[in-house]
Design a protein around this motif. Structure first.
Motif, PDB file in Angstrom:
ATOM      1  N   ASP A   1      49.826  37.939  -7.291  1.00  0.00           N
ATOM      2  CA  ASP A   1      48.773  38.266  -6.321  1.00  0.00           C
ATOM      3  C   ASP A   1      49.298  37.888  -4.947  1.00  0.00           C
ATOM      4  O   ASP A   1      49.658  36.732  -4.697  1.00  0.00           O
ATOM      5  CB  ASP A   1      47.486  37.506  -6.644  1.00  0.00           C
ATOM      6  CG  ASP A   1      46.319  37.958  -5.773  1.00  0.00           C
ATOM      7  OD1 ASP A   1      46.510  38.917  -4.997  1.00  0.00           O
ATOM      8  OD2 ASP A   1      45.231  37.353  -5.862  1.00  0.00           O
ATOM      9  N   VAL A   2      49.360  38.873  -4.052  1.00  0.00           N
ATOM     10  CA  VAL A   2      49.880  38.595  -2.726  1.00  0.00           C
ATOM     11  C   VAL A   2      49.004  37.611  -1.968  1.00  0.00           C
ATOM     12  O   VAL A   2      49.462  36.925  -1.040  1.00  0.00           O
ATOM     13  CB  VAL A   2      50.012  39.924  -1.944  1.00  0.00           C
ATOM     14  CG1 VAL A   2      48.653  40.524  -1.663  1.00  0.00           C
ATOM     15  CG2 VAL A   2      50.811  39.724  -0.658  1.00  0.00           C
ATOM     16  N   ALA A   3      47.741  37.489  -2.376  1.00  0.00           N
ATOM     17  CA  ALA A   3      46.842  36.542  -1.702  1.00  0.00           C
ATOM     18  C   ALA A   3      47.284  35.100  -1.884  1.00  0.00           C
ATOM     19  O   ALA A   3      46.826  34.217  -1.134  1.00  0.00           O
ATOM     20  CB  ALA A   3      45.416  36.719  -2.220  1.00  0.00           C
ATOM     21  N   ASN A   4      48.156  34.843  -2.863  1.00  0.00           N
ATOM     22  CA  ASN A   4      48.662  33.473  -3.038  1.00  0.00           C
ATOM     23  C   ASN A   4      49.529  33.035  -1.859  1.00  0.00           C
ATOM     24  O   ASN A   4      49.724  31.830  -1.647  1.00  0.00           O
ATOM     25  CB  ASN A   4      49.468  33.366  -4.322  1.00  0.00           C
ATOM     26  CG  ASN A   4      48.608  33.595  -5.546  1.00  0.00           C
ATOM     27  OD1 ASN A   4      47.419  33.293  -5.546  1.00  0.00           O
ATOM     28  ND2 ASN A   4      49.203  34.131  -6.605  1.00  0.00           N
ATOM     29  N   TYR A   5      50.056  34.002  -1.104  1.00  0.00           N
ATOM     30  CA  TYR A   5      50.863  33.677   0.079  1.00  0.00           C
ATOM     31  C   TYR A   5      50.019  33.616   1.356  1.00  0.00           C
ATOM     32  O   TYR A   5      50.553  33.318   2.425  1.00  0.00           O
ATOM     33  CB  TYR A   5      51.977  34.713   0.275  1.00  0.00           C
ATOM     34  CG  TYR A   5      52.948  34.783  -0.874  1.00  0.00           C
ATOM     35  CD1 TYR A   5      53.840  33.744  -1.114  1.00  0.00           C
ATOM     36  CD2 TYR A   5      52.985  35.894  -1.703  1.00  0.00           C
ATOM     37  CE1 TYR A   5      54.745  33.810  -2.155  1.00  0.00           C
ATOM     38  CE2 TYR A   5      53.888  35.969  -2.747  1.00  0.00           C
ATOM     39  CZ  TYR A   5      54.767  34.925  -2.970  1.00  0.00           C
ATOM     40  OH  TYR A   5      55.661  34.986  -4.010  1.00  0.00           O
ATOM     41  N   TYR A   6      48.730  33.927   1.237  1.00  0.00           N
ATOM     42  CA  TYR A   6      47.871  33.919   2.415  1.00  0.00           C
ATOM     43  C   TYR A   6      47.396  32.498   2.730  1.00  0.00           C
ATOM     44  O   TYR A   6      47.548  31.564   1.923  1.00  0.00           O
ATOM     45  CB  TYR A   6      46.643  34.818   2.207  1.00  0.00           C
ATOM     46  CG  TYR A   6      46.955  36.305   2.157  1.00  0.00           C
ATOM     47  CD1 TYR A   6      48.214  36.787   2.500  1.00  0.00           C
ATOM     48  CD2 TYR A   6      45.979  37.216   1.771  1.00  0.00           C
ATOM     49  CE1 TYR A   6      48.484  38.139   2.455  1.00  0.00           C
ATOM     50  CE2 TYR A   6      46.251  38.578   1.722  1.00  0.00           C
ATOM     51  CZ  TYR A   6      47.502  39.031   2.066  1.00  0.00           C
ATOM     52  OH  TYR A   6      47.774  40.377   2.015  1.00  0.00           O
ATOM     53  N   HIS A   7      46.781  32.372   3.894  1.00  0.00           N
ATOM     54  CA  HIS A   7      46.128  31.120   4.257  1.00  0.00           C
ATOM     55  C   HIS A   7      44.954  30.868   3.295  1.00  0.00           C
ATOM     56  O   HIS A   7      44.319  31.818   2.810  1.00  0.00           O
ATOM     57  CB  HIS A   7      45.599  31.187   5.696  1.00  0.00           C
ATOM     58  CG  HIS A   7      46.678  31.137   6.719  1.00  0.00           C
ATOM     59  ND1 HIS A   7      47.387  29.990   7.020  1.00  0.00           N
ATOM     60  CD2 HIS A   7      47.170  32.123   7.532  1.00  0.00           C
ATOM     61  CE1 HIS A   7      48.263  30.245   7.979  1.00  0.00           C
ATOM     62  NE2 HIS A   7      48.159  31.526   8.296  1.00  0.00           N
ATOM     63  N   PRO A   8      44.664  29.617   2.990  1.00  0.00           N
ATOM     64  CA  PRO A   8      43.528  29.337   2.096  1.00  0.00           C
ATOM     65  C   PRO A   8      42.211  29.866   2.651  1.00  0.00           C
ATOM     66  O   PRO A   8      41.367  30.381   1.909  1.00  0.00           O
ATOM     67  CB  PRO A   8      43.522  27.812   1.977  1.00  0.00           C
ATOM     68  CG  PRO A   8      44.896  27.388   2.361  1.00  0.00           C
ATOM     69  CD  PRO A   8      45.374  28.388   3.363  1.00  0.00           C
ATOM     70  N   THR A   9      42.040  29.730   3.952  1.00  0.00           N
ATOM     71  CA  THR A   9      40.806  30.216   4.612  1.00  0.00           C
ATOM     72  C   THR A   9      41.182  30.867   5.933  1.00  0.00           C
ATOM     73  O   THR A   9      42.325  30.752   6.393  1.00  0.00           O
ATOM     74  CB  THR A   9      39.827  29.055   4.867  1.00  0.00           C
ATOM     75  OG1 THR A   9      40.487  28.055   5.662  1.00  0.00           O
ATOM     76  CG2 THR A   9      39.355  28.431   3.554  1.00  0.00           C
ATOM     77  N   GLY A  10      40.211  31.515   6.546  1.00  0.00           N
ATOM     78  CA  GLY A  10      40.476  32.117   7.850  1.00  0.00           C
ATOM     79  C   GLY A  10      39.915  33.530   7.936  1.00  0.00           C
ATOM     80  O   GLY A  10      39.581  34.168   6.929  1.00  0.00           O
ATOM     81  N   LEU A  11      39.778  33.993   9.184  1.00  0.00           N
ATOM     82  CA  LEU A  11      39.208  35.311   9.427  1.00  0.00           C
ATOM     83  C   LEU A  11      40.091  36.420   8.868  1.00  0.00           C
ATOM     84  O   LEU A  11      39.601  37.336   8.207  1.00  0.00           O
ATOM     85  CB  LEU A  11      38.995  35.505  10.930  1.00  0.00           C
ATOM     86  CG  LEU A  11      38.524  36.902  11.365  1.00  0.00           C
ATOM     87  CD1 LEU A  11      37.144  37.204  10.770  1.00  0.00           C
ATOM     88  CD2 LEU A  11      38.516  37.009  12.886  1.00  0.00           C
ATOM     89  N   TRP A  12      41.400  36.337   9.135  1.00  0.00           N
ATOM     90  CA  TRP A  12      42.302  37.406   8.711  1.00  0.00           C
ATOM     91  C   TRP A  12      42.421  37.480   7.190  1.00  0.00           C
ATOM     92  O   TRP A  12      42.519  38.568   6.635  1.00  0.00           O
ATOM     93  CB  TRP A  12      43.668  37.220   9.358  1.00  0.00           C
ATOM     94  CG  TRP A  12      43.629  37.323  10.849  1.00  0.00           C
ATOM     95  CD1 TRP A  12      43.861  36.322  11.743  1.00  0.00           C
ATOM     96  CD2 TRP A  12      43.322  38.488  11.618  1.00  0.00           C
ATOM     97  NE1 TRP A  12      43.723  36.778  13.022  1.00  0.00           N
ATOM     98  CE2 TRP A  12      43.394  38.113  12.989  1.00  0.00           C
ATOM     99  CE3 TRP A  12      42.970  39.803  11.315  1.00  0.00           C
ATOM    100  CZ2 TRP A  12      43.152  39.002  14.031  1.00  0.00           C
ATOM    101  CZ3 TRP A  12      42.736  40.703  12.344  1.00  0.00           C
ATOM    102  CH2 TRP A  12      42.825  40.305  13.678  1.00  0.00           C
ATOM    103  N   ARG A  13      42.418  36.322   6.548  1.00  0.00           N
ATOM    104  CA  ARG A  13      42.449  36.342   5.082  1.00  0.00           C
ATOM    105  C   ARG A  13      41.170  36.983   4.542  1.00  0.00           C
ATOM    106  O   ARG A  13      41.213  37.751   3.573  1.00  0.00           O
ATOM    107  CB  ARG A  13      42.595  34.927   4.533  1.00  0.00           C
ATOM    108  CG  ARG A  13      42.490  34.879   3.002  1.00  0.00           C
ATOM    109  CD  ARG A  13      42.405  33.460   2.465  1.00  0.00           C
ATOM    110  NE  ARG A  13      42.060  33.501   1.043  1.00  0.00           N
ATOM    111  CZ  ARG A  13      42.965  33.615   0.059  1.00  0.00           C
ATOM    112  NH1 ARG A  13      44.252  33.701   0.338  1.00  0.00           N
ATOM    113  NH2 ARG A  13      42.565  33.638  -1.199  1.00  0.00           N
ATOM    114  N   THR A  14      40.029  36.648   5.166  1.00  0.00           N
ATOM    115  CA  THR A  14      38.761  37.214   4.699  1.00  0.00           C
ATOM    116  C   THR A  14      38.761  38.735   4.834  1.00  0.00           C
ATOM    117  O   THR A  14      38.305  39.449   3.927  1.00  0.00           O
ATOM    118  CB  THR A  14      37.595  36.616   5.503  1.00  0.00           C
ATOM    119  OG1 THR A  14      37.619  35.187   5.377  1.00  0.00           O
ATOM    120  CG2 THR A  14      36.267  37.145   5.003  1.00  0.00           C
TER     121      THR A  14
END
Length: 209
Positions: free
Chosen positions: A106-119
């Motif tokens: 899952d590419v989301a594993n490389y994202y920030h845990p929280t934040g506007l752009w992740r959302t």
């Protein structure tokens, strides 16, 4: 008058009978002597009249030990040449368990845990809208190829210009949202889809803007 050959015939027949008898006695003595000579070596062979020699116990044990040594050497050679011919069942089970327990990519594993752009990048509505725009863009490319006869975008009809700018803006925003979601920006190179989208957006920006 009796012919000379006829008179001597009984003598020749008697001599021939005596010769056959003597020859037969000599042959029987020879065979009996051969049997006595080879009686200690084993049973007599029907074809030769001689007794076959039986292998000794020592010869049998030496032969079996040499055979076992040859088999062990052959097994060692096979193990060196084909080390993975026989797979360990426990090792195979362990690898299967590791593959089953491995988490899905899952590419989301490389994202920030929280934040506007992740959302934004991980929101289901944003993902569905993106797929819809991609499908509409595929249809628009066919329409643009058939209807737009201009050589450049500036010379095209305003409808084609607005559509091209809209697609370029949306895909650039979608790429920027995903790019800003990465915790470490170089992790974007690990995702094949992000690299592919980056190439397409770069070519679209060069063509449109």
């Amino acid at each position: 008058v009796v012919a000379p050959e006829t008179a001597t015939t009984p003598r020749k027949g008697k001599a021939l009978a005596v010769f056959k008898q003597v020859s037969g006695d000599s042959l029987r003595e020879t065979l009996s002597g051969s049997e006595r000579k080879y009686s200690k070596d084993g049973p007599v062979s029907p074809s030769s009249g001689l007794r076959k020699r039986r292998p000794s116990q020592g010869a049998v044990s030496v032969f079996s030990s040499e055979s076992n040594a040859s088999s062990e050497q052959h097994a060692k050679v096979n193990e060196k040449v084909h080390p993975n011919m026989f797979v360990d069942p426990e090792e195979m089970k362990r690898k299967v368990r590791e593959n089953l327990m491995r988490p899905a990519y899952d590419v989301a594993n490389y994202y920030h845990p929280t934040g506007l752009w992740r959302t934004i990048a991980t929101h289901p509505v944003f993902e569905k809208v993106t797929l819809g725009v991609i499908a509409f863009n595929a249809l628009w490319i066919g329409l643009d190829t058939d209807r737009n006869k201009s050589d450049t975008l500036l010379q095209a009809h305003p409808v084609f210009q607005i559509a091209e700018h809209f697609f370029c803006f949306f895909f650039s925003f979608e790429w920027f949202s995903r790019y800003m979601s990465f915790r470490r920006k170089r992790d974007g190179l690990r995702d094949a889809w992000f690299v592919f989208d980056s190439t397409l957006v770069f070519m679209m920006v060069l063509e449109t803007w």
